[in-house]
Design a protein around this motif. Structure first.
Motif, PDB file in Angstrom:
ATOM      1  N   PRO A 171       0.819  -1.209   0.000  1.00 59.51           N
ATOM      2  CA  PRO A 171       0.000   0.000   0.000  1.00 59.51           C
ATOM      3  C   PRO A 171       0.851   1.257   0.000  1.00 59.51           C
ATOM      4  CG  PRO A 171       0.044  -0.957   2.180  1.00 59.51           C
ATOM      5  CD  PRO A 171       0.744  -1.925   1.281  1.00 59.51           C
ATOM      6  N   GLY A 172       0.379   2.257  -0.675  1.00 58.08           N
ATOM      7  CA  GLY A 172       1.095   3.525  -0.704  1.00 58.08           C
ATOM      8  C   GLY A 172       0.715   4.440   0.451  1.00 58.08           C
ATOM      9  N   LEU A 173      -0.390   4.136   1.106  1.00 58.96           N
ATOM     10  CA  LEU A 173      -0.878   4.961   2.205  1.00 58.96           C
ATOM     11  C   LEU A 173      -1.270   4.065   3.379  1.00 58.96           C
ATOM     12  CD1 LEU A 173      -1.731   7.802   3.204  1.00 58.96           C
ATOM     13  CD2 LEU A 173      -3.998   7.334   2.211  1.00 58.96           C
ATOM     14  N   VAL A 174      -0.738   4.392   4.539  1.00 62.81           N
ATOM     15  CA  VAL A 174      -1.027   3.644   5.755  1.00 62.81           C
ATOM     16  C   VAL A 174      -1.405   4.634   6.852  1.00 62.81           C
ATOM     17  CG1 VAL A 174      -0.139   1.977   7.428  1.00 62.81           C
ATOM     18  CG2 VAL A 174       0.672   1.907   5.060  1.00 62.81           C
ATOM     19  N   LYS A 175      -2.365   4.262   7.666  1.00 65.91           N
ATOM     20  CA  LYS A 175      -2.790   5.141   8.756  1.00 65.91           C
ATOM     21  C   LYS A 175      -1.872   4.960   9.968  1.00 65.91           C
ATOM     22  CE  LYS A 175      -7.677   5.116   7.435  1.00 65.91           C
ATOM     23  NZ  LYS A 175      -7.582   6.457   6.812  1.00 65.91           N
ATOM     24  N   PRO A 176      -1.706   6.017  10.722  1.00 64.64           N
ATOM     25  CA  PRO A 176      -0.907   5.905  11.950  1.00 64.64           C
ATOM     26  C   PRO A 176      -1.431   4.804  12.858  1.00 64.64           C
ATOM     27  CG  PRO A 176      -1.348   8.191  11.456  1.00 64.64           C
ATOM     28  CD  PRO A 176      -2.161   7.398  10.482  1.00 64.64           C
ATOM     29  N   SER A 177      -0.501   4.129  13.507  1.00 60.72           N
ATOM     30  CA  SER A 177      -0.720   3.012  14.436  1.00 60.72           C
ATOM     31  C   SER A 177      -0.970   1.681  13.728  1.00 60.72           C
ATOM     32  CB  SER A 177      -1.877   3.290  15.412  1.00 60.72           C
ATOM     33  OG  SER A 177      -3.130   3.049  14.814  1.00 60.72           O
ATOM     34  N   GLN A 178      -1.159   1.707  12.401  1.00 57.10           N
ATOM     35  CA  GLN A 178      -1.364   0.459  11.681  1.00 57.10           C
ATOM     36  C   GLN A 178      -0.032  -0.217  11.379  1.00 57.10           C
ATOM     37  OE1 GLN A 178      -3.856   1.359   8.257  1.00 57.10           O
ATOM     38  NE2 GLN A 178      -5.726   1.113   9.476  1.00 57.10           N
ATOM     39  N   THR A 179      -0.130  -1.410  10.801  1.00 61.80           N
ATOM     40  CA  THR A 179       1.060  -2.155  10.406  1.00 61.80           C
ATOM     41  C   THR A 179       1.261  -2.053   8.900  1.00 61.80           C
ATOM     42  OG1 THR A 179       0.930  -3.733  12.233  1.00 61.80           O
ATOM     43  CG2 THR A 179       2.134  -4.431  10.264  1.00 61.80           C
ATOM     44  N   LEU A 180       2.467  -1.646   8.539  1.00 60.14           N
ATOM     45  CA  LEU A 180       2.855  -1.573   7.133  1.00 60.14           C
ATOM     46  C   LEU A 180       3.400  -2.932   6.701  1.00 60.14           C
ATOM     47  CD1 LEU A 180       3.807  -0.171   4.482  1.00 60.14           C
ATOM     48  CD2 LEU A 180       5.903   0.451   5.726  1.00 60.14           C
ATOM     49  N   SER A 181       2.911  -3.406   5.584  1.00 68.15           N
ATOM     50  CA  SER A 181       3.401  -4.667   5.048  1.00 68.15           C
ATOM     51  C   SER A 181       3.800  -4.471   3.588  1.00 68.15           C
ATOM     52  CB  SER A 181       2.326  -5.743   5.163  1.00 68.15           C
ATOM     53  OG  SER A 181       2.809  -6.985   4.701  1.00 68.15           O
ATOM     54  N   LEU A 182       5.042  -4.777   3.285  1.00 58.34           N
ATOM     55  CA  LEU A 182       5.557  -4.679   1.921  1.00 58.34           C
ATOM     56  C   LEU A 182       6.154  -6.018   1.505  1.00 58.34           C
ATOM     57  CD1 LEU A 182       7.438  -1.261   2.078  1.00 58.34           C
ATOM     58  CD2 LEU A 182       5.209  -1.705   1.046  1.00 58.34           C
ATOM     59  N   THR A 183       5.977  -6.341   0.242  1.00 59.05           N
ATOM     60  CA  THR A 183       6.517  -7.579  -0.297  1.00 59.05           C
ATOM     61  C   THR A 183       7.497  -7.278  -1.418  1.00 59.05           C
ATOM     62  OG1 THR A 183       4.559  -8.879   0.268  1.00 59.05           O
ATOM     63  CG2 THR A 183       5.931  -9.730  -1.504  1.00 59.05           C
ATOM     64  N   CYS A 184       8.564  -8.028  -1.453  1.00 57.56           N
ATOM     65  CA  CYS A 184       9.545  -7.929  -2.528  1.00 57.56           C
ATOM     66  C   CYS A 184       9.517  -9.226  -3.327  1.00 57.56           C
ATOM     67  CB  CYS A 184      10.932  -7.697  -1.962  1.00 57.56           C
ATOM     68  SG  CYS A 184      12.213  -7.470  -3.222  1.00 57.56           S
ATOM     69  N   THR A 185       9.202  -9.100  -4.598  1.00 60.69           N
ATOM     70  CA  THR A 185       9.194 -10.264  -5.489  1.00 60.69           C
ATOM     71  C   THR A 185      10.500 -10.282  -6.271  1.00 60.69           C
ATOM     72  OG1 THR A 185       6.791 -10.199  -5.672  1.00 60.69           O
ATOM     73  CG2 THR A 185       7.983 -11.422  -7.367  1.00 60.69           C
ATOM     74  N   VAL A 186      11.179 -11.411  -6.210  1.00 58.80           N
ATOM     75  CA  VAL A 186      12.497 -11.547  -6.824  1.00 58.80           C
ATOM     76  C   VAL A 186      12.416 -12.439  -8.054  1.00 58.80           C
ATOM     77  CG1 VAL A 186      14.868 -12.315  -6.464  1.00 58.80           C
ATOM     78  CG2 VAL A 186      13.603 -11.232  -4.585  1.00 58.80           C
ATOM     79  N   SER A 187      13.036 -11.995  -9.119  1.00 62.63           N
ATOM     80  CA  SER A 187      13.135 -12.819 -10.321  1.00 62.63           C
ATOM     81  C   SER A 187      14.586 -12.817 -10.791  1.00 62.63           C
ATOM     82  CB  SER A 187      12.219 -12.307 -11.433  1.00 62.63           C
ATOM     83  OG  SER A 187      12.529 -10.964 -11.753  1.00 62.63           O
ATOM     84  N   GLY A 188      14.950 -13.876 -11.507  1.00 57.14           N
ATOM     85  CA  GLY A 188      16.318 -13.962 -12.006  1.00 57.14           C
ATOM     86  C   GLY A 188      17.310 -14.474 -10.975  1.00 57.14           C
TER      87      GLY A 188
END
Length: 121
Positions: free
Chosen positions: A9-26
């Protein structure tokens, strides 16, 4: 040539949990002697190493973020994930995933394009 792509997500509310995923190829995230990390850059500030997960699955987290950061992986999908809890506006930054042969670096040889995350209500 390894490629890394951040998603989340590009926008997260304060006190929430940010979750980012990295997809790897090659390249496989289980290849020996590689470390897969998360790095961020707040607006107007320098790069900050957040943590890494090793080819073995071991994790390393920056002491300043240890209480609210976790990194995990899904080897079947060749992805690794950052979770940052209790976010505040100070966590607003461009977040990068990266690959290196050392655990901790802010100048890895391979890095994704980055994704902007804004913490705001």
């Amino acid at each position: 040539q390894v490629q890394l792509q951040e998603s989340g997500p590009g926008l997260v509310k304060p006190s929430q949990t940010l979750s980012l995923t990295c997809t790897v190829s090659g390249g496989s995230i289980t290849t020996n002697n590689f470390y897969w990390s998360w790095i961020r850059q707040p607006p107007g500030k320098g790069l900050e190493w957040m943590g890494a997960i090793a080819y073995s699955g071991s994790t390393y987290i920056s002491p300043s973020l240890k209480s609210r950061t976790s990194i995990s992986r899904d080897t079947s999908k060749n992805q690794f994930t950052l979770q940052l809890s209790s976010v505040t506006p100070e966590d607003t930054a461009v977040y990068y995933c990266a690959r290196a042969r050392v655990i901790r670096t802010t100048t890895p040889p391979d890095r994704g394009q980055g994704t902007q995350v804004t913490v705001s209500s």
